[in-house]
Every structure is written in structure tokens, then in C-alpha cells.
Design an enzyme around this catalytic site. Structure first.
Site, PDB file in Angstrom:
ATOM      1  N   HIS A 228       0.818  -1.208   0.000  1.00 15.85           N
ATOM      2  CA  HIS A 228       0.000   0.000   0.000  1.00 15.85           C
ATOM      3  C   HIS A 228       0.856   1.263   0.000  1.00 15.85           C
ATOM      4  CE1 HIS A 228      -3.391   2.515   1.889  1.00 15.85           C
ATOM      5  NE2 HIS A 228      -3.907   2.033   0.772  1.00 15.85           N
ATOM      6  N   LYS A 230       3.261   4.429  -1.126  1.00 13.98           N
ATOM      7  CA  LYS A 230       3.385   5.373  -2.238  1.00 13.98           C
ATOM      8  C   LYS A 230       4.674   6.160  -2.018  1.00 13.98           C
ATOM      9  CE  LYS A 230      -1.273   4.830  -1.534  1.00 13.98           C
ATOM     10  NZ  LYS A 230      -1.919   4.407  -0.278  1.00 13.98           N
ATOM     11  N   ASP A 235      16.931  11.028  -7.669  1.00  6.83           N
ATOM     12  CA  ASP A 235      18.346  11.414  -7.529  1.00  6.83           C
ATOM     13  C   ASP A 235      18.789  11.607  -6.086  1.00  6.83           C
ATOM     14  OD1 ASP A 235      18.594  11.366 -10.258  1.00  6.83           O
ATOM     15  OD2 ASP A 235      18.556  13.532 -10.524  1.00  6.83           O
ATOM     16  N   HIS A 407      -9.300  11.234   2.139  1.00  4.73           N
ATOM     17  CA  HIS A 407      -8.411  10.068   2.050  1.00  4.73           C
ATOM     18  C   HIS A 407      -7.122  10.293   2.835  1.00  4.73           C
ATOM     19  CE1 HIS A 407      -5.951   7.010  -0.339  1.00  4.73           C
ATOM     20  NE2 HIS A 407      -7.042   6.327  -0.038  1.00  4.73           N
ATOM     21  N   LYS A 409      -4.400  10.508   5.801  1.00  4.76           N
ATOM     22  CA  LYS A 409      -4.130   9.472   6.801  1.00  4.76           C
ATOM     23  C   LYS A 409      -3.044   9.942   7.761  1.00  4.76           C
ATOM     24  CE  LYS A 409      -4.364   6.598   2.685  1.00  4.76           C
ATOM     25  NZ  LYS A 409      -5.594   5.844   2.852  1.00  4.76           N
ATOM     26  N   ASP A 414      -0.722  17.741  19.898  1.00 10.77           N
ATOM     27  CA  ASP A 414      -0.362  18.968  20.624  1.00 10.77           C
ATOM     28  C   ASP A 414       0.259  20.048  19.740  1.00 10.77           C
ATOM     29  OD1 ASP A 414      -1.317  17.893  22.961  1.00 10.77           O
ATOM     30  OD2 ASP A 414       0.652  17.242  23.698  1.00 10.77           O
TER      31      ASP A 414
END
Length: 489
Positions: A228, A230, A235, A407, A409, A414
Site C-alpha cells: 500500500h 506510495k 536522484d 483520504h 491518513k 499537541d
């Protein structure tokens, strides 16, 4: 009569075979796999009530991969352990140093991530936060255009549509210039893309690798244990990590979802190496190629000179007996003194995470939870609604995001520290998927992230105790059924 007897004999044989397989899988689940008791009982109920197909569901969803070594490269990990030990000693010496005020209250968390997730603490990073897909992909494509040595691109979902075609144009041009281009994709997330398309990219000089490929055409026999993550690394100068996949819905071109609200980080600085390491380990497994001998893979990144953030890249997956991202969330929640802000499309916490959140609420900590107003996976959504209700009753502030699909996440504590990436706050992300998050120790960037959260509140509906209590009988039924299934979702 002979025909009836023969049919009955066949039926008896089939039923006996079903019972036999159910018994075998029940024995495997109970005695040979280290599972949460709730998950064990859920699978036993499935096998009991669905004797004909329960074991087929188990084949698709049930295998345990804990403690497997297939996702590791020994020469990388040996060097990593040496660096971690040196950093632990340095971090202990930094306790009480006023110059390190951003991390001063979180050295124990940094130490924990070092010990359990081999997470190096990287300093001097600049971080850009993207919440809009068009801005994120415009920035990414601009960075791809500047590549001189290599491009590493890894996404769970890649759709062969207008967005990926824009990216592919750049990748092909860079490959023709001699830049090494590697594209790693998940077999389930990219099942809509034909194999012939990946072969076309290979012919254009782009290396591709598939994580957990389908065995028979596009038939996926393994729904669990998807990659899952991404990640993009260019470079060793810039890297990206977060929630956006590659598809037109992520740039607001899908009417079903409308505006897509997500969070992605662009990192410049030493933290790029953490994402580079994660990509190489995944590539090593999927492509059966270990590119560490290429000196360009670990060129020292230029230091960021703007934000001066310290960060750790933490990853987790079913190949490890610990659930590092989940445990990192737990430690963050227990360290909160004032407020906690959580965004997640799927809120299906295990008992440990739910309990620490309930304790925080009942201790006077302001707990804010934001979830979508619409489901993309109905079963998961109604389970989410059920767990949200439990927090709500304890006194948490709960919101549904109404301006499209949420979407994003992550968690902010604080206004001092945040952890965002690919992991949802659900059991699947904690234990079944391969995930990666960035833990950022920076009051400046944490306050920026919290301000984005508060801007989102303008587009939210607050769920009150009264409105939740007045939900329909139909919704209550959906909640209860889906919550019962939550260990399997």
C-alpha cells in the site's frame, strides 16, 4: 433408486470433504498462526457458518506471513543496525539540550522507532505539504523533469488514464536520456492495467516490477498483504510519501468522489534516504534485483535549509511480528497533553488503539476525529461509523468531511509532532498491508498541519451524541454487522 443412491453418495463425499478442509483450516488458525483472538473467532465462525466456501475465503484472505524474511536484504540491514546503535547513543546525549526543543519531549518515541522499525533519525529536512492532487502531481512532474541519475516510483494504484500518461511521457524521455527509471506497482491495486502496457514501458527503457502478481491472468488469489506504499525518490535530492495514488480521481476528475482531499509530503534533505532504503528493499523482493552496488543509489542528499525538520521514516507489514506504525500511533496518543487530531478514511482500530484513545478522551485530552461523509468501501465505512460512535459517546469530537472524499491518513499531537503517510487507522493497515509513514518532529510543520485540519473543519459536519443516537434502525443494523466482520476487513 441406484441413481438416487449415487447422487447421495456424491453429496456425502462433498460434505465430508468440506468438513475435512474446515477442520484442517481451523487447526491451522488456532494452533499454528499467531493471531489476535478476535480474528481467530471470526475465522472459526466463517468456517462454521459457511462450510462450503469458508475455506475458500481463508485461502484468499487468511494466510499469516509474520516472521518471513523475504523482504530483506542482509547487506543493507547489517549497515543499518550499526547506524541505529550509533544514533541511539547520540540521542541519549541530546536529552535536555535546549537546541533540540522540537524533539525534546519525544526522544523516547524516536528511540522506540529506532529499535523496532530500524528508523534512522534524519535532520535538516525541508517539507512541503500537499492536500490537493493537482498541486502535488504538478510538483512531482516538475521534479521528474529535473532527474539526472535515477527515478524510483512506487504506488499501490496506478491507472492507465490521463494522469499516468502525463507522467509516462516524462519517464520515457528521461529513460531515453540515460536516467535509470524503476516503477514498482502492486498486483491488486493495478489489476486494471494490462500486462502488455507494462511491456510497452519496458520496451521504452523503463524497468517495472509487480508486487504479488496475479497467478492466473488477472485473478488475484491473495487479497491480503498488499503493498500500500506510495514512494517517489529522485536522484536522492527529493522524495514524496503520502496518500495520493495515480489516477484521475486523485486530481478531482471522477464525479463519484468529487474533490479528493488527501495529504502528501515532499521531502528535501537526509530523510530522502529513508524512503530510498524502503523502495530498494521492496524492489529487491519484487524484481529480484538488489541495486545497492550502484553508488548513485546512496548519494548523500543536499540538506534542507528552510524548515530544519527532524524526521523518521517508519514502515510496517505482515513480514514483521511487530506492528510498528500502530505502536507508534499508540505512543503518540499516550504522550498527548492537550489535543489529538486524526484524519483517516477508515477508522477500525484494534482494541489497544481504541482503548488509549478512550483513555485520552476521559483524561480531558481534546480528541478530534475526521472521517469521510461517503463510503468507497461500504462494509468498512459502516464499521468505521460504529467505532466513531464509541469515541463520540466518550466525549470525542467527531466530524464527517463533506467537501468530496477524505483520504488523508495521519495524526497530529499537541501541535508539536505529526505522523502522516499511507497507513489508515485500521487493522488492515496495522497488520495486513505494507505501509510507510513519516514521523515529523517539528512544531512549525505540526502547527501548519493542524491549521490545515482546522481549515477542513469548515467543510465538515460535526456528529453530536444526539444526531448519532437518532440514526435509523437500518444504519444501526449495518454498523453491528460490519463491526462483527471488522477483524476480517
Amino acid at each position: 433408486m441406484d441413481n438416487i443412491a449415487a447422487v447421495w453418495e456424491v453429496i456425502s463425499f462433498v460434505l465430508g470433504a468440506m468438513l475435512f478442509f474446515n477442520m484442517i483450516f481451523a487447526i491451522v488458525i488456532v494452533f499454528f498462526e499467531r493471531r489476535d483472538p478476535k480474528s481467530v473467532w471470526a475465522w472459526l465462525l466463517v468456517l462454521f457458518f459457511l462450510p462450503g466456501i469458508g475455506f475458500i475465503f481463508y485461502l484468499f484472505l487468511g494466510e499469516d506471513m509474520h516472521k518471513r524474511k523475504m523482504f530483506r536484504a542482509k547487506e543493507i540491514e547489517d549497515n543499518l543496525h550499526e547506524i541505529i546503535k550509533d544514533q541511539e547513543l547520540m540521542l541519549k546525549k541530546r536529552l535536555g539540550n535546549k537546541r533540540d526543543e522540537d524533539i525534546a519531549g519525544y526522544t523516547d518515541l524516536a528511540m522506540y522507532n529506532m529499535e523496532t522499525a530500524d528508523a534512522i533519525l534524519f535532520g535538516e529536512n525541508d517539507i512541503d505539504i500537499f492536500t490537493d492532487g493537482n498541486r502535488k502531481f504538478d510538483a512531482l512532474i516538475a521534479d521528474l523533469e529535473k532527474a539526472e541519475h535515477f527515478i524510483h516510483l512506487q504506488y499501490y494504484i496506478i491507472r492507465n488514464d490521463v494522469l499516468f500518461r502525463r507522467i509516462v511521457e516524462v519517464l520515457k524521455r528521461k529513460a531515453a536520456e540515460g536516467v535509470t527509471v524503476r516503477v514498482l506497482f502492486d498486483g491488486m491495486g493495478c489489476r486494471s492495467v494490462k500486462k502488455s502496457y507494462w511491456k510497452q514501458l519496458e520496451a521504452a527503457g523503463i524497468q517495472t516490477a509487480e508486487f504479488f502478481p496475479a497467478l492466473l491472468g488477472r485473478l488475484q488469489l491473495r487479497i491480503n498483504y498488499r503493498n500500500h506504499r506510495k514512494i517517489v525518490v529522485i536522484d536522492n535530492k527529493v522524495a514524496y510519501v503520502g496518500g495520493f495514488n495515480i489516477g484521475k480521481e486523485y486530481i478531482d476528475l471522477d464525479e463519484k468522489f468529487g474533490h479528493w482531499r488527501d495529504t502528501h509530503l515532499r521531502i528535501v534533505g537526509a530523510g530522502v534516504l529513508g524512503l530510498q532504503l524502503r523502495f530498494i528493499l521492496d524492489w529487491n523482493y519484487a524484481a529480484k534485483e538488489n541495486p545497492v552496488s550502484d553508488e548513485s543509489m546512496f548519494i548523500e542528499p543536499p540538506a534542507g535549509d528552510r524548515d530544519h525538520c527532524e524526521l523518521q521514516i517508519i514502515s510496517s507489514g505482515p513480514d514483521n511480528s511487530l506492528e510498528q506504525i500502530r505502536d507508534n500511533y499508540i505512543r503518540l496518543i499516550t504522550k498527548a497533553k492537550k489535543r489529538i487530531c486524526i484524519q483517516t478514511p477508515y477508522f477500525i482500530p484494534d482494541e489497544a488503539v481504541l482503548n488509549v484513545l478512550l483513555i485520552a478522551v476521559r483524561s480531558g485530552i481534546e480528541v478530534n476525529l475526521m472521517i469521510p461523509c461517503k463510503p468507497d468501501h461500504p462494509f468498512v465505512y459502516w464499521a468505521t461509523y460504529s467505532y466513531m460512535g464509541q469515541l463520540l459517546k466518550a466525549g470525542a469530537n467527531c466530524y464527517t468531511y463533506d467537501n468530496g472524499f477524505l483520504h488523508s491518513k495521519g495524526i497530529i499531537v499537541d501541535g508539536e509532532i505529526f505522523c502522516y503517510g499511507t497507513a489508515n487507522m485500521d487493522i488492515r493497515s496495522f497488520a495486513l498491508n505494507f505501509e510507510v509513514n513519516a514521523v515529523v518532529y517539528s512544531k512549525k510543520k505540526a502547527m501548519e498541519m493542524e491549521q490545515l485540519f482546522r481549515e477542513d473543519l469548515k467543510y465538515c459536519t460535526q456528529i453530536t451524541r444526539d444526531s448519532y443516537a437518532s440514526r435509523s434502525l437500518k444504519i444501526r443494523f449495518k454498523e453491528q454487522v460490519c463491526r462483527l466482520m471488522s477483524p476480517l476487513l
